[in-house]
Write an enzyme that holds these catalytic residues in place. Structure first.
Site, PDB file in Angstrom:
ATOM      1  N   SER A  31       0.826  -1.226   0.000  1.00 50.60           N
ATOM      2  CA  SER A  31       0.000   0.000   0.000  1.00 50.60           C
ATOM      3  C   SER A  31       0.843   1.251   0.000  1.00 50.60           C
ATOM      4  O   SER A  31       1.656   1.448   0.903  1.00 50.60           O
ATOM      5  CB  SER A  31      -0.815   0.102   1.293  1.00 50.60           C
ATOM      6  OG  SER A  31      -1.813  -0.820   1.335  1.00 50.60           O
ATOM      7  N   HIS A  62      -4.316   0.476  -4.522  1.00 53.18           N
ATOM      8  CA  HIS A  62      -3.689  -0.747  -5.026  1.00 53.18           C
ATOM      9  C   HIS A  62      -3.922  -0.865  -6.527  1.00 53.18           C
ATOM     10  O   HIS A  62      -4.945  -1.364  -6.978  1.00 53.18           O
ATOM     11  CB  HIS A  62      -4.275  -1.991  -4.350  1.00 53.18           C
ATOM     12  CG  HIS A  62      -3.801  -2.187  -2.963  1.00 53.18           C
ATOM     13  ND1 HIS A  62      -2.741  -2.988  -2.628  1.00 53.18           N
ATOM     14  CD2 HIS A  62      -4.235  -1.671  -1.794  1.00 53.18           C
ATOM     15  CE1 HIS A  62      -2.550  -2.951  -1.331  1.00 53.18           C
ATOM     16  NE2 HIS A  62      -3.447  -2.163  -0.798  1.00 53.18           N
ATOM     17  N   HIS A  84      -5.784  -9.303  -1.535  1.00 52.68           N
ATOM     18  CA  HIS A  84      -5.829  -9.666  -0.121  1.00 52.68           C
ATOM     19  C   HIS A  84      -6.952 -10.667   0.137  1.00 52.68           C
ATOM     20  O   HIS A  84      -7.972 -10.663  -0.545  1.00 52.68           O
ATOM     21  CB  HIS A  84      -6.081  -8.416   0.729  1.00 52.68           C
ATOM     22  CG  HIS A  84      -5.033  -7.364   0.579  1.00 52.68           C
ATOM     23  ND1 HIS A  84      -5.036  -6.471  -0.450  1.00 52.68           N
ATOM     24  CD2 HIS A  84      -3.941  -7.087   1.339  1.00 52.68           C
ATOM     25  CE1 HIS A  84      -3.988  -5.670  -0.334  1.00 52.68           C
ATOM     26  NE2 HIS A  84      -3.311  -6.021   0.737  1.00 52.68           N
ATOM     27  N   TYR A  86      -8.999 -10.526   2.530  1.00 53.98           N
ATOM     28  CA  TYR A  86     -10.228  -9.839   2.968  1.00 53.98           C
ATOM     29  C   TYR A  86     -11.094  -9.360   1.808  1.00 53.98           C
ATOM     30  O   TYR A  86     -12.245  -8.976   2.005  1.00 53.98           O
ATOM     31  CB  TYR A  86      -9.904  -8.672   3.914  1.00 53.98           C
ATOM     32  CG  TYR A  86      -9.072  -7.561   3.327  1.00 53.98           C
ATOM     33  CD1 TYR A  86      -9.591  -6.689   2.366  1.00 53.98           C
ATOM     34  CD2 TYR A  86      -7.752  -7.376   3.736  1.00 53.98           C
ATOM     35  CE1 TYR A  86      -8.822  -5.670   1.840  1.00 53.98           C
ATOM     36  CE2 TYR A  86      -6.975  -6.362   3.205  1.00 53.98           C
ATOM     37  CZ  TYR A  86      -7.522  -5.519   2.252  1.00 53.98           C
ATOM     38  OH  TYR A  86      -6.755  -4.520   1.717  1.00 53.98           O
ATOM     39  N   GLU A  87     -10.533  -9.357   0.602  1.00 47.53           N
ATOM     40  CA  GLU A  87     -11.346  -8.958  -0.554  1.00 47.53           C
ATOM     41  C   GLU A  87     -12.304 -10.073  -0.961  1.00 47.53           C
ATOM     42  O   GLU A  87     -13.158  -9.870  -1.821  1.00 47.53           O
ATOM     43  CB  GLU A  87     -10.441  -8.583  -1.728  1.00 47.53           C
ATOM     44  CG  GLU A  87      -9.630  -7.319  -1.464  1.00 47.53           C
ATOM     45  CD  GLU A  87      -8.664  -7.019  -2.591  1.00 47.53           C
ATOM     46  OE1 GLU A  87      -9.126  -6.658  -3.683  1.00 47.53           O
ATOM     47  OE2 GLU A  87      -7.449  -7.175  -2.386  1.00 47.53           O
ATOM     48  N   ALA A 114       2.667  -2.165   4.093  1.00 50.52           N
ATOM     49  CA  ALA A 114       2.411  -1.161   5.118  1.00 50.52           C
ATOM     50  C   ALA A 114       1.944  -1.937   6.346  1.00 50.52           C
ATOM     51  O   ALA A 114       1.176  -2.888   6.206  1.00 50.52           O
ATOM     52  CB  ALA A 114       1.321  -0.214   4.649  1.00 50.52           C
ATOM     53  N   MET A 212      -2.109  -7.169   6.920  1.00 51.03           N
ATOM     54  CA  MET A 212      -3.144  -8.036   6.342  1.00 51.03           C
ATOM     55  C   MET A 212      -2.651  -8.749   5.079  1.00 51.03           C
ATOM     56  O   MET A 212      -3.460  -9.131   4.225  1.00 51.03           O
ATOM     57  CB  MET A 212      -4.387  -7.192   6.009  1.00 51.03           C
ATOM     58  CG  MET A 212      -4.921  -6.392   7.185  1.00 51.03           C
ATOM     59  SD  MET A 212      -6.273  -5.315   6.699  1.00 51.03           S
ATOM     60  CE  MET A 212      -6.422  -4.252   8.151  1.00 51.03           C
ATOM     61  N   SER A 213      -1.340  -8.922   4.968  1.00 47.96           N
ATOM     62  CA  SER A 213      -0.799  -9.581   3.760  1.00 47.96           C
ATOM     63  C   SER A 213       0.488 -10.305   4.132  1.00 47.96           C
ATOM     64  O   SER A 213       0.712 -10.630   5.287  1.00 47.96           O
ATOM     65  CB  SER A 213      -0.511  -8.528   2.683  1.00 47.96           C
ATOM     66  OG  SER A 213       0.537  -7.676   3.105  1.00 47.96           O
ATOM     67  N   ASN A 236       1.626   3.383  11.067  1.00 52.32           N
ATOM     68  CA  ASN A 236       0.822   3.833  12.214  1.00 52.32           C
ATOM     69  C   ASN A 236       1.177   2.947  13.391  1.00 52.32           C
ATOM     70  O   ASN A 236       1.724   1.861  13.197  1.00 52.32           O
ATOM     71  CB  ASN A 236      -0.680   3.669  11.897  1.00 52.32           C
ATOM     72  CG  ASN A 236      -1.017   2.219  11.535  1.00 52.32           C
ATOM     73  OD1 ASN A 236      -0.724   1.769  10.428  1.00 52.32           O
ATOM     74  ND2 ASN A 236      -1.599   1.503  12.466  1.00 52.32           N
ATOM     75  N   HIS A 248      -7.342   4.338   7.132  1.00 56.57           N
ATOM     76  CA  HIS A 248      -6.627   3.969   5.901  1.00 56.57           C
ATOM     77  C   HIS A 248      -5.930   5.198   5.319  1.00 56.57           C
ATOM     78  O   HIS A 248      -4.856   5.086   4.719  1.00 56.57           O
ATOM     79  CB  HIS A 248      -7.609   3.352   4.893  1.00 56.57           C
ATOM     80  CG  HIS A 248      -6.968   2.793   3.665  1.00 56.57           C
ATOM     81  ND1 HIS A 248      -5.909   1.901   3.691  1.00 56.57           N
ATOM     82  CD2 HIS A 248      -7.229   2.993   2.351  1.00 56.57           C
ATOM     83  CE1 HIS A 248      -5.557   1.589   2.455  1.00 56.57           C
ATOM     84  NE2 HIS A 248      -6.333   2.245   1.610  1.00 56.57           N
TER      85      HIS A 248
END
Ligand code: HPA
Length: 276
Positions: A31, A62, A84, A86-87, A114, A212-213, A236, A248
């Site tokens: 990201s 992305h 990802h 989550y998609e 990220a 998340m990846s 963050n 985000h």
């Protein structure tokens, strides 16, 4: 042939005559880190949408394409944008691009992302060399039939992140005067950010950064025989650590802010890998 092998074969057939060379390094840009693709001398590109059976990302920030080019003299294939879990894709979809880049002949898999910082000595904007990972909260991408053409049934995960590549990246950071943290990456499914209690749990388990990846890509990459390295851009502090809510937008802003140091570190690391 299993379905996975068939899909991979179809993808390979679709891209075969558009691959200009055998890439040495396969680079996945996370990201907000896609700008590195501008640094390479581009030869060609293939939008993911042109490849039948290929998963196409839906997340803002992305972009989705393979870029082939030279970083200095080093032939690389760059994934600008990843998909990802989550998609809604299966883990098999998520790692298909990794397997495809191995099929293209790449030997080194360079993963970037990220991530939220759990380690309290980190600050947003830090770069973290990934030394190990925890993927226990997401399904393994290797679940299902295991054709030997993809890799061994029970792959070893000791030293997923190749020690020698870690040393090269540390040397590159030192030479460029870029501070580099080190630590363990933990993957959760997302797409919601974690709760503070989950972050406290992850910290107790030994994680330094959360995202998340990446971890499942590293598993599939290792299975496929890649040498692997990874860098997290700490965008963050993870939930509950700074007391601030996560967004985000903050993630995108901070990854853009870190981009110059990140680009330099990536470039120098790749040059060093080519010397080996
Ligand atoms: N959690 C999960 N994924 C992330 C984060 C986070 O705090 N920051 C960037 N990606």
């Amino acid at each position: 042939m299993t379905d996975t092998e068939k899909r991979l074969e179809l993808c390979m057939q679709a891209v075969a005559d558009r691959i200009p060379f055998k890439p040495r390094i396969a680079l996945v840009l996370g990201s907000g880190l896609g700008a590195f693709a501008d640094e390479i001398r581009k030869i060609s590109e293939i939008p993911y949408g042109d490849i039948p059976h290929f998963p196409v990302s839906t997340v803002s920030g992305h972009d989705g394409r393979f870029i082939f080019g030279y970083a200095g003299d080093v032939p690389v294939v760059v994934m600008k944008g990843r998909v990802h879990y989550y998609e809604g894709y299966t883990m098999e979809d998520v790692v298909l691009p990794i397997r495809l880049m191995r099929r293209m002949g790449a030997e080194i898999l360079f993963l970037t992302n990220a991530a939220g910082g759990l380690n309290k000595s980190f600050v947003p904007g830090d770069l973290m060399l990934i030394t190990d990972q925890i993927s226990s909260f997401v399904p393994s991408p290797l679940i299902g039939p295991n054709p030997e053409s993809l890799g061994t049934r029970f792959p070893d995960m000791t030293g997923i992140y190749t020690r020698q590549l870690q040393e090269l990246i540390k040397d590159a950071a030192a030479e460029c005067g870029i501070g580099l943290r080190e630590g363990v990456y933990i993957q959760f499914t997302g797409p919601n950010y974690e709760s503070p209690a989950e972050i406290r749990m992850a910290a107790m388990l030994g994680a330094d950064a959360v995202g998340m990846s990446t971890a499942v890509e590293a598993i599939a990459g290792r299975h496929a025989g890649f040498a692997i390295c990874g860098i997290s851009c700490i965008t963050n502090m993870a939930a509950g650590i700074s007391g601030q809510a996560l967004s985000h937008d903050e993630v995108k802003e901070n990854s853009a802010r870190t981009a110059p140091a990140f680009r330099k570190l990536l470039w120098e690391s790749i040059q060093k890998m080519a010397e080996e």
